[in-house]
Design an enzyme around this catalytic site. Structure first.
Site, PDB file in Angstrom:
ATOM      1  N   SER A 104       5.313   0.537  -6.183  1.00 46.38           N
ATOM      2  CA  SER A 104       4.441   1.531  -6.789  1.00 46.38           C
ATOM      3  C   SER A 104       4.917   1.882  -8.205  1.00 46.38           C
ATOM      4  CB  SER A 104       4.352   2.765  -5.880  1.00 46.38           C
ATOM      5  OG  SER A 104       3.347   3.647  -6.317  1.00 46.38           O
ATOM      6  N   ASP A 251      -2.687   2.791  -7.674  1.00 46.55           N
ATOM      7  CA  ASP A 251      -3.191   3.884  -6.829  1.00 46.55           C
ATOM      8  C   ASP A 251      -3.189   5.225  -7.558  1.00 46.55           C
ATOM      9  OD1 ASP A 251      -0.457   4.324  -6.843  1.00 46.55           O
ATOM     10  OD2 ASP A 251      -0.219   4.316  -4.663  1.00 46.55           O
TER      11      ASP A 251
END
Length: 456
Positions: A104, A251
């Site tokens: 991430s 995201d």
């Protein structure tokens, strides 16, 4: 047994520094345990595998593929794609689960595995415990005639885009008519494989940087305001009306105004929620550490705001329970159930562009219309006494504040529009203290007040 002393292991994943705790052997062990768990739960034995662009990603994806095949899973490889694309593919293919090889927003030396259940959502606490039972026991391996297969799926991004463009209140033609000039920074992550197509479909003129999907991040990959100087300059130089920045696995989304100023990632969810609530009433769900900007947006729309424990899966599960219209986290993560119950930066971008098209106002004016608060984050040494006792003492010390004990302790002085959230770190012997108020001085003062009230 795996040495986890250098790893960060949670219910929904495992992450670490490449070559310093995180190795192909570690990835293979966790992937095999997950595959065995997924097969035991079903449906079927298909596991979707995708990754972000990190340099170590290809190596770890191969290790995970072999491990999954070794326990009898058929691997469907979707390649370098956003994590929400992997999650949607699990749902679309009715798979038993999915693995995303991504750390991430972590720095370039990190990588990780994220575990996705058959719903396309990350594993929750109960599911994670069930998966770990396979990790702690003897992982059942397949014999030569029971090994899993492997195939590629090159259509996952296209299906993701179709879901976004089909959002009921997204007026694609109205956005296209505006011909928005957009500046884009994908930090050389997986966003380069979806954002150009999305913005083209929405009729935008795009000036982009860092679009190569080679994982050689040119800046710190977390899309917080202080890391977006290059995008701010691009907006100013090109005259773009908005700047969009994402993290490597796409995201989270942060925004830069037409004046070339990063407005802060807390505004992404607030602005997206203000758009959605114009079209659809319902509850809004976020975590305990998200700015009260969202309280103001919900109140203005006459909507209920519900807070959940920190962590995407906690927010998503609460959204399911509440039948929420929209939700997410204040780090730029927007969850729209119309597409899927996961944070999704392309969804967030589409919603913000729809808001610009509907209102005709510039981004800065929309942000100013919501308001502004200041957040201060600090770390304090973990007290020697049990934290539950500490929380009891603090709640008693500040009886005028509403206390929420879902995840550490959140104290909320609603009339004064300020709050504090204390929760233990999962990786360090510290307590994280997050305070928000209408001025930075007031927020910093609240941190010091709480620090002084904490026992040694």
């Amino acid at each position: 047994m795996i040495d986890t002393s250098k790893l960060m292991v949670s219910v929904s994943g495992v992450r670490g520094r490449v070559g310093d705790g995180l190795t192909p052997e570690v990835i293979a062990t966790f992937a095999a345990a997950f595959g065995a768990y997924a097969r035991s739960r079903g449906p079927g034995n298909t596991v979707v595998l995708g990754r972000d662009s990190r340099v170590s990603g290809a190596m770890f994806a191969r290790a995970a593929t072999a491990a999954l095949q070794s326990v009898g899973c058929n691997v469907v490889d979707v390649g370098i794609v956003p994590t929400p694309t992997v999650q949607l593919a699990v749902e679309d293919l009715h798979a038993a689960g999915g693995l995303a090889v991504t750390a991430s927003h972590n720095p370039i030396e990190w990588n990780a595995l994220k575990f996705i259940g058959p719903s396309g959502m990350f594993l929750d606490g109960a599911e994670g415990a069930e998966m770990r039972a396979f990790l702690d026991g003897e992982i059942p391996r397949a014999t030569w005639d029971g090994l899993g297969g492997w195939s590629e799926d090159g259509g996952a991004v296209e299906r993701h885009l179709k879901r976004i463009l089909a959002i009921p209140f997204l007026d694609v033609e109205a956005i296209r008519a505006k011909r928005f000039h957009v500046a884009l920074d994908c930090v050389r992550g997986a966003g380069g494989n979806i954002f150009p197509q999305l913005l083209e479909a929405l009729g935008c003129t795009v000036d982009a940087i860092n679009m190569e999907t080679d994982g050689r991040f040119p800046r710190e990959p977390e899309p917080v305001a202080e890391n977006l100087k290059e995008l701010e300059e691009l907006v100013r130089r090109t005259g773009a009306v908005i700047g969009l920045a994402t993290d490597p696995d796409v995201d989270r989304l942060s925004l830069v105004s037409g004046e070339g100023r990063a407005i802060g990632e807390d505004y992404t969810l607030a602005l997206a929620s203000s758009l959605v609530l114009r079209h659809r009433p319902g509850a809004v769900v976020t975590n305990l550490s998200t700015s009260r900007l969202l309280d103001d947006v919900a109140e203005q729309a006459g909507a209920k705001l519900v807070r959940a424990a920190v962590g995407e899966i906690n927010v998503a599960r609460r959204m399911q329970a509440e039948g929420a219209t929209i939700g997410g986290e204040g780090n730029g993560g927007v969850i729209l159930p119309d597409v899927h119950l996961t944070r999704d930066a392309p969804v967030a971008a589409a919603l913000v562009l729809q808001l610009l098209a509907e209102t005709g106002q510039p981004l800065q004016a929309l942000a100013d219309g919501i308001g502004r608060y200041e957040i201060v984050k600090e770390k304090v040494a973990r007290p020697s006494q049990p934290l539950d006792a500490v929380y009891d003492a603090l709640a008693a010390r500040f009886p005028e504040a509403d206390a929420d004990r879902q995840d550490g302790l959140r104290l909320d002085w609603r009339a004064e529009k300020k709050w504090a959230h204390l929760r233990p770190s999962g990786t360090e012997p510290i307590v994280r203290v997050i305070c928000e108020a209408q001025t930075r001085a007031e927020a910093a003062g609240l941190v010091e007040t709480l620090r002084a009230a904490l026992p040694e």
